[in-house]
Design a protein around this motif. Structure first.
Motif, short mmCIF file in Angstrom:
data_model
loop_
_atom_site.label_atom_id
_atom_site.label_comp_id
_atom_site.label_asym_id
_atom_site.label_seq_id
_atom_site.Cartn_x
_atom_site.Cartn_y
_atom_site.Cartn_z
N ILE A 15 0.75 -1.11 -0.31
CA ILE A 15 -0.04 0.16 0.13
C ILE A 15 0.62 1.46 0.07
CG2 ILE A 15 -1.30 1.49 1.34
CD1 ILE A 15 -2.71 -1.20 1.99
N SER A 16 1.90 1.50 1.16
CA SER A 16 2.99 2.81 1.12
C SER A 16 3.70 3.05 -0.68
CB SER A 16 4.08 2.19 2.39
OG SER A 16 5.01 1.54 1.97
N ASN A 18 2.02 3.40 -3.13
CA ASN A 18 1.34 4.47 -4.22
C ASN A 18 0.00 4.69 -3.04
OD1 ASN A 18 0.29 6.12 -5.96
ND2 ASN A 18 -0.58 4.63 -7.03
N PRO A 19 0.62 5.20 -2.30
CA PRO A 19 -1.27 5.12 -1.18
C PRO A 19 -2.14 6.32 -1.62
CG PRO A 19 0.59 5.72 -0.20
CD PRO A 19 1.71 5.25 -1.05
N SER A 20 -3.11 6.46 -0.87
CA SER A 20 -3.89 6.91 -0.87
C SER A 20 -5.04 7.39 0.07
CB SER A 20 -5.20 7.37 -2.03
OG SER A 20 -4.29 7.23 -3.54
N ARG A 47 -5.83 4.69 4.83
CA ARG A 47 -5.33 4.78 3.66
C ARG A 47 -4.85 3.22 3.39
NH1 ARG A 47 0.22 7.55 4.07
NH2 ARG A 47 -1.53 8.87 4.14
N ARG A 49 -4.91 1.90 -1.40
CA ARG A 49 -3.94 1.78 -2.29
C ARG A 49 -5.04 1.37 -3.79
NH1 ARG A 49 2.13 -0.62 -4.88
NH2 ARG A 49 1.28 -0.28 -7.17
#
Length: 125
Positions: A15-16, A18-20, A47, A49
């Motif tokens: 996830i980290s 390309n996190p959103s 958080r 992705r």
């Protein structure tokens, strides 16, 4: 470190990359105290992705009535993320100015413990 902790860390690392911070809007109904209660709530940011599945940018568009959808998107969330899909509850989100609806939530597990969630999401055009 147990295998469950390791897999949860792998999910968080993925996830980290390309996190959103995703805000889920939840609508639907639930049973409460012998009656049906309407749900219309906005959850706190989580958080996650969003990614294109299959590695293809090709757009497949289907027309359903007046609505067009694109089914090439997925969402990766942590094991404890509050995200749902079902007949009584519909979660939706906005990512990069595009609206998506959550169609299914697949719990990823090992040895009976949740380590992540992969979701099928549809972009509403």
């Amino acid at each position: 470190m147990t295998i469950v902790e390791m897999r949860r860390r792998h999910t968080e690392w993925n996830i980290s990359q390309n996190p959103s911070d995703i805000i889920i809007e939840r609508k639907g109904q639930k049973r409460e105290g012998g009656k049906i209660v309407n749900i219309n709530e906005t959850l706190d940011p989580q958080r996650m992705r969003v990614f294109v599945s299959g590695g293809s940018e090709n757009v497949v568009v289907e027309t359903i009535g007046e609505r067009q959808i694109d089914r090439y998107y997925r969402l990766l969330a942590s094991w404890d993320a509050d995200i749902q899909a079902g007949t009584e509850v519909k979660d939706s989100l906005v990512h990069n100015g595009q609206r998506y609806e959550v169609k299914s939530v697949n719990l990823q597990s090992i040895n009976g413990y949740a380590v992540g969630k992969q979701c099928l999401i549809e972009r509403v055009l």
